[in-house]
Design a protein around this motif. Structure first.
Motif, mmCIF file in Angstrom:
data_model
loop_
_atom_site.group_PDB
_atom_site.id
_atom_site.type_symbol
_atom_site.label_atom_id
_atom_site.label_comp_id
_atom_site.label_asym_id
_atom_site.label_seq_id
_atom_site.Cartn_x
_atom_site.Cartn_y
_atom_site.Cartn_z
ATOM 1 N N SER A 1 -45.977 1.580 37.440
ATOM 2 C CA SER A 1 -45.111 2.475 38.211
ATOM 3 C C SER A 1 -45.666 2.635 39.618
ATOM 4 N N SER A 2 -44.782 2.940 40.545
ATOM 5 C CA SER A 2 -45.241 3.218 41.908
ATOM 6 C C SER A 2 -45.972 4.564 41.931
ATOM 7 N N ASP A 3 -46.727 4.782 42.999
ATOM 8 C CA ASP A 3 -47.458 6.047 43.113
ATOM 9 C C ASP A 3 -46.518 7.252 43.146
ATOM 10 N N LYS A 4 -45.280 7.046 43.550
ATOM 11 C CA LYS A 4 -44.293 8.133 43.555
ATOM 12 C C LYS A 4 -43.843 8.505 42.143
ATOM 13 N N HIS A 5 -44.130 7.609 41.183
ATOM 14 C CA HIS A 5 -43.718 7.835 39.799
ATOM 15 C C HIS A 5 -44.917 7.871 38.849
ATOM 16 N N ARG B 1 -50.159 3.554 40.258
ATOM 17 C CA ARG B 1 -51.268 3.390 41.194
ATOM 18 C C ARG B 1 -50.977 2.399 42.314
ATOM 19 N N VAL B 2 -49.717 2.001 42.488
ATOM 20 C CA VAL B 2 -49.369 1.061 43.555
ATOM 21 C C VAL B 2 -48.309 1.687 44.457
ATOM 22 N N THR B 3 -48.325 1.287 45.721
ATOM 23 C CA THR B 3 -47.351 1.850 46.650
ATOM 24 C C THR B 3 -46.005 1.131 46.589
ATOM 25 N N TYR B 4 -46.027 -0.147 46.231
ATOM 26 C CA TYR B 4 -44.789 -0.925 46.140
ATOM 27 C C TYR B 4 -44.084 -0.604 44.827
ATOM 28 N N ASP B 5 -42.812 -0.326 44.879
ATOM 29 C CA ASP B 5 -42.039 0.039 43.690
ATOM 30 C C ASP B 5 -41.492 -1.218 43.026
ATOM 31 N N THR C 1 -47.168 -6.582 44.499
ATOM 32 C CA THR C 1 -47.280 -5.675 45.636
ATOM 33 C C THR C 1 -46.371 -6.179 46.742
ATOM 34 N N SER C 2 -46.162 -5.370 47.763
ATOM 35 C CA SER C 2 -45.313 -5.820 48.861
ATOM 36 C C SER C 2 -45.893 -7.059 49.538
#
Length: 113
Positions: A5-9, A12-16, A68-69
């Motif tokens: 999951s992305s860090d928003k969810h 531990r990753v910024t890319y969703d 990742t992005s």
């Protein structure tokens, strides 16, 4: 497909990658660490570092590519498509066990990842 999951969810990753995969392949089932997963006292929580897509117990895609992005937009990544044999069966069985024990959970269609 099991993704971090992305860090928003809670990941531990910024890319969703969950949102990106669902946009490209809306009919696939995407799984993430269960939201109920807790770290043991004194331990850091883990991350989904495995990169594997299992279509059934006969077909799997295994890669070391990061989702990742940078990896998706600029890097050259490589993976293996495996058809048949014990490896695909064991991967399928392992993912089924993670689902049935609720270690990982399916992202619902109505959740905006």
């Amino acid at each position: 497909m099991l993704l971090e999951s992305s860090d928003k969810h809670g990941g531990r990753v910024t890319y969703d990658s969950v949102k990106a995969m669902k946009a490209i392949l809306p009919s696939i089932d995407v799984y993430v660490w269960s939201s109920n997963k807790k770290s043991l006292p004194g331990q850091l929580s883990g991350a989904v570092h495995a990169k594997c897509a299992v279509a059934d117990n006969e077909l799997a895609f295994i890669t070391r590519a990061n989702l990742t992005s940078v990896a998706m937009e600029r890097n050259m990544e490589l993976g293996d498509l495996v058809k048949g044999g014990e490896l695909t069966f064991e991967l399928y069985r392992h993912l089924e066990a993670l689902i049935s024990t609720k270690v990982i959970e399916k992202i619902n269609e109505d959740i905006d990842q």
